[in-house]
Motif scaffolding. Structure first.
Motif, PDB file in Angstrom:
ATOM      1  N   GLN A  94       0.833  -1.204   0.000  1.00  0.00           N
ATOM      2  CA  GLN A  94       0.000   0.000   0.000  1.00  0.00           C
ATOM      3  C   GLN A  94       0.870   1.258   0.000  1.00  0.00           C
ATOM      4  OE1 GLN A  94      -3.291   0.305  -0.201  1.00  0.00           O
ATOM      5  NE2 GLN A  94      -3.623   2.413   0.447  1.00  0.00           N
ATOM      6  N   ARG A  95       1.938   1.245   0.797  1.00  0.00           N
ATOM      7  CA  ARG A  95       2.868   2.383   0.817  1.00  0.00           C
ATOM      8  C   ARG A  95       3.451   2.619  -0.568  1.00  0.00           C
ATOM      9  NH1 ARG A  95       1.638   5.776   4.251  1.00  0.00           N
ATOM     10  NH2 ARG A  95       2.206   5.457   6.413  1.00  0.00           N
ATOM     11  N   LEU A  96       3.951   1.539  -1.180  1.00  0.00           N
ATOM     12  CA  LEU A  96       4.581   1.682  -2.498  1.00  0.00           C
ATOM     13  C   LEU A  96       3.601   2.222  -3.530  1.00  0.00           C
ATOM     14  CD1 LEU A  96       6.753  -1.549  -2.758  1.00  0.00           C
ATOM     15  CD2 LEU A  96       7.579   0.808  -2.798  1.00  0.00           C
ATOM     16  N   SER A  97       2.337   1.811  -3.385  1.00  0.00           N
ATOM     17  CA  SER A  97       1.350   2.239  -4.385  1.00  0.00           C
ATOM     18  C   SER A  97       1.121   3.750  -4.315  1.00  0.00           C
ATOM     19  CB  SER A  97       0.039   1.478  -4.210  1.00  0.00           C
ATOM     20  OG  SER A  97      -0.634   1.931  -3.056  1.00  0.00           O
TER      21      SER A  97
ATOM     22  N   SER B  53       1.744   7.425 -10.158  1.00  0.00           N
ATOM     23  CA  SER B  53       1.495   8.751 -10.771  1.00  0.00           C
ATOM     24  C   SER B  53       2.438   9.823 -10.214  1.00  0.00           C
ATOM     25  CB  SER B  53       0.037   9.213 -10.633  1.00  0.00           C
ATOM     26  OG  SER B  53      -0.168   9.831  -9.387  1.00  0.00           O
ATOM     27  N   GLN B  54       3.316   9.455  -9.274  1.00  0.00           N
ATOM     28  CA  GLN B  54       4.254  10.448  -8.748  1.00  0.00           C
ATOM     29  C   GLN B  54       5.702   9.997  -8.863  1.00  0.00           C
ATOM     30  OE1 GLN B  54       3.120  12.536  -5.130  1.00  0.00           O
ATOM     31  NE2 GLN B  54       1.418  11.111  -4.932  1.00  0.00           N
ATOM     32  N   GLY B  55       5.945   8.892  -9.592  1.00  0.00           N
ATOM     33  CA  GLY B  55       7.302   8.371  -9.748  1.00  0.00           C
ATOM     34  C   GLY B  55       8.205   9.390 -10.436  1.00  0.00           C
ATOM     35  N   PRO B  56       9.537   9.211 -10.313  1.00  0.00           N
ATOM     36  CA  PRO B  56      10.462  10.182 -10.898  1.00  0.00           C
ATOM     37  C   PRO B  56      10.372  10.270 -12.427  1.00  0.00           C
ATOM     38  CG  PRO B  56      11.648   8.288  -9.967  1.00  0.00           C
ATOM     39  CD  PRO B  56      10.230   8.165  -9.540  1.00  0.00           C
ATOM     40  N   PHE B  57      10.016   9.166 -13.078  1.00  0.00           N
ATOM     41  CA  PHE B  57       9.705   9.226 -14.512  1.00  0.00           C
ATOM     42  C   PHE B  57       8.755   8.085 -14.826  1.00  0.00           C
ATOM     43  CE2 PHE B  57      13.863   7.246 -13.929  1.00  0.00           C
ATOM     44  CZ  PHE B  57      13.716   6.009 -14.535  1.00  0.00           C
ATOM     45  N   LEU B  58       8.137   8.133 -15.994  1.00  0.00           N
ATOM     46  CA  LEU B  58       7.034   7.227 -16.296  1.00  0.00           C
ATOM     47  C   LEU B  58       7.379   5.750 -16.085  1.00  0.00           C
ATOM     48  CD1 LEU B  58       4.134   6.861 -17.308  1.00  0.00           C
ATOM     49  CD2 LEU B  58       5.044   6.792 -19.627  1.00  0.00           C
ATOM     50  N   GLU B  59       8.527   5.318 -16.622  1.00  0.00           N
ATOM     51  CA  GLU B  59       8.862   3.894 -16.547  1.00  0.00           C
ATOM     52  C   GLU B  59       9.057   3.454 -15.096  1.00  0.00           C
ATOM     53  OE1 GLU B  59      10.243   6.008 -18.602  1.00  0.00           O
ATOM     54  OE2 GLU B  59       9.710   5.249 -20.603  1.00  0.00           O
ATOM     55  N   GLU B  60       9.661   4.329 -14.305  1.00  0.00           N
ATOM     56  CA  GLU B  60       9.900   3.988 -12.913  1.00  0.00           C
ATOM     57  C   GLU B  60       8.576   3.985 -12.136  1.00  0.00           C
ATOM     58  OE1 GLU B  60      12.305   2.619 -11.530  1.00  0.00           O
ATOM     59  OE2 GLU B  60      11.415   2.713  -9.531  1.00  0.00           O
ATOM     60  N   ASP B  61       7.702   4.873 -12.527  1.00  0.00           N
ATOM     61  CA  ASP B  61       6.371   4.914 -11.943  1.00  0.00           C
ATOM     62  C   ASP B  61       5.688   3.552 -12.099  1.00  0.00           C
ATOM     63  OD1 ASP B  61       4.406   7.459 -11.285  1.00  0.00           O
ATOM     64  OD2 ASP B  61       3.328   5.694 -11.970  1.00  0.00           O
TER      65      ASP B  61
END
Lengths: 260, 181
Positions: free
Chosen positions: A26-29, A33-41
């Motif tokens: 749940q934390r990771l989720s 939509s806020q990851g450093p870039f799309l692929e990492e998101d």
């Protein structure tokens, strides 16, 4: 130990392992939509999904054992996830800490993913065949989690002075939550004696060695700190768990049994 | 000419198992059920269909998840039930079995070809690497679009947990790799 006591212990143990996986998932989720870039998101979202999937397996097993003795309403995995309060959750505290910045998430993930690597590899030898099957499944996925968190640690630790500082700060902040991972209470001791639960103290040295090698290559240092916090397994939590449960359980509690 | 089989040991045993089953029409019927995320692949070809049994009352289908958090499992279960009900079977039970855990070795050769045609590289497209490191990051992955070996990893996890994301430096197309598990 009676058979009933043993069953209760196994239910509780499986529930704890489910709690660890669900709360971290749940934390990771929260990064979605806020990851450093799309692929990492997308990558974080997928790791979160693996953890939530793991929680489902552990909770379903709890329900399966509990339902054998109940003739009334049959429990499901959702009962454990959505209808228990803070004090009933028994996850390790490290899993409930807020996501912080990307460095904090990366550091926590490195420590927990490598812990799981050894934990699951030991749980595979459990005398309980279902826990053993779940461990076999989850261990394979954990290899990829470890790879990802290791690569990010190298990249950020051995990156700019800003990223290195943030990584070291995160390590200092989280290190006091590590001793808890290697403690056992009475319940776990009883199950360790039966060859069902994992004795984490057995792999502490190997885990520490793995972490040490990665941190050194990343220009980071293991903190020398004098504080530690425990209590998760007994239901004593940080102030953060209540908030995450409120967010996670809100819909289900307002609309019991809702589905789509 | 002698032909050397590239079929994995695990795959060989799956095929034997299917061939020796007494419910051949059911296996053929269930070939119609595809993976909802990769609609070219049947459940059999991706390796998640483990067993089909039939007794006087019901059909019992055993499947196994690729990844524990795979959101497609619920849909797969519904698809199996729906297909069997529309074909006149009265009672259908879909059982999910975790052990032994699914491995990419269970994918059929046909499945791998279909994946490649769909633009997804498979574990057999990972070339052994020279530096002694056996993971995707240090190995060469062949581009499923143009067969170039000049490719780079973008992310450990692609559109789903079972895939990693790559790009081809020659044809400039991104592609997924079905990770070895």
């Amino acid at each position: 130990m009676t058979d009933l006591q043993l069953e209760l212990d196994v239910i509780n143990y499986s529930k704890r392992l489910g709690d660890d996986a669900l709360i971290l998932g749940q934390r990771l989720s929260e990064w979605v939509s806020q990851g450093p870039f799309l692929e990492e998101d997308i990558a974080i979202g997928n790791v979160a999904l693996d953890y939530v999937g793991r929680a489902r397996m552990f909770y379903s097993y709890c329900a399966q054992i509990e339902n054998i003795h109940t003739n009334s309403v049959q429990k499901t995995e959702d009962d454990y996830a959505y209808l228990r309060d803070e004090r009933e959750y028994q996850n390790y505290l490290i899993n409930e800490l807020p996501i912080g910045d990307f460095a904090f998430t990366t550091v926590r993930q490195l420590l927990v993913d490598y812990f799981n690597k050894y934990f699951l590899s030991n749980l595979k030898d459990s005398n309980d065949s279902t826990l053993c099957a779940i461990a076999q499944k989850a261990e394979k996925e954990t290899q990829y989690h470890c790879k990802r968190s290791k690569n990010w640690t190298l990249r950020l630790g051995d990156g700019t002075s800003e990223s290195n500082t943030r990584m070291q700060n995160a390590l200092n902040e989280v290190w006091g939550y590590i001793p808890e991972l290697f403690e056992h209470d009475e319940l776990e001791n009883r199950l360790i004696e039966r060859g069902i639960a994992v004795d984490c103290s057995e792999f502490k040295a190997q885990w520490l060695n793995d972490i040490n090698v990665i941190l050194q290559a990343s220009q980071l240092e293991i903190p020398t700190i004098e504080w530690q916090v425990t209590g998760g397994r007994a239901g004593y939590h940080t102030e953060y768990l209540g908030h995450i449960l409120a967010q996670m359980q809100y819909l289900h509690r307002c609309h019991p049994g809702a589905s789509w | 000419m002698k032909v050397i089989s590239t079929k994995s040991y695990e795959q060989y045993h799956r095929e034997q198992f299917r061939r020796n089953s007494s419910v051949q029409p059911l296996w053929q019927l269930l070939d119609q059920v595809k993976d909802p995320e990769i609609p070219v692949l049947s459940l059999w070809d991706i390796g998640i269909l483990k067993d089909i049994k039939q007794n006087s009352e019901e059909v019992i289908v055993t499947v196994t998840p690729t990844y524990s958090g795979c959101p497609a499992m619920d849909i797969i279960k519904e698809d199996i039930e729906q297909l069997l009900y529309t074909n006149g079977y009265k009672k259908v039970t879909v059982v999910s079995e975790l052990s032994p855990p699914w491995t990419t070795e269970w994918m059929t050769e046909k499945g791998k070809k279909q994946l490649r045609g769909y633009g997804i590289a498979t574990p057999t497209d990972i070339l052994p690497c020279k530096r002694g490191q056996h993971d995707e990051l240090h190995s060469t992955i062949i581009c499923p679009h143009c067969s170039s070996e000049n490719t780079t990893m973008i992310s450990e996890f692609g559109s789903t947990a079972c895939k990693a994301l790559f790009k081809c430096n020659d044809c400039c197309e991104p592609f997924d790799l079905f990770k070895k598990l």
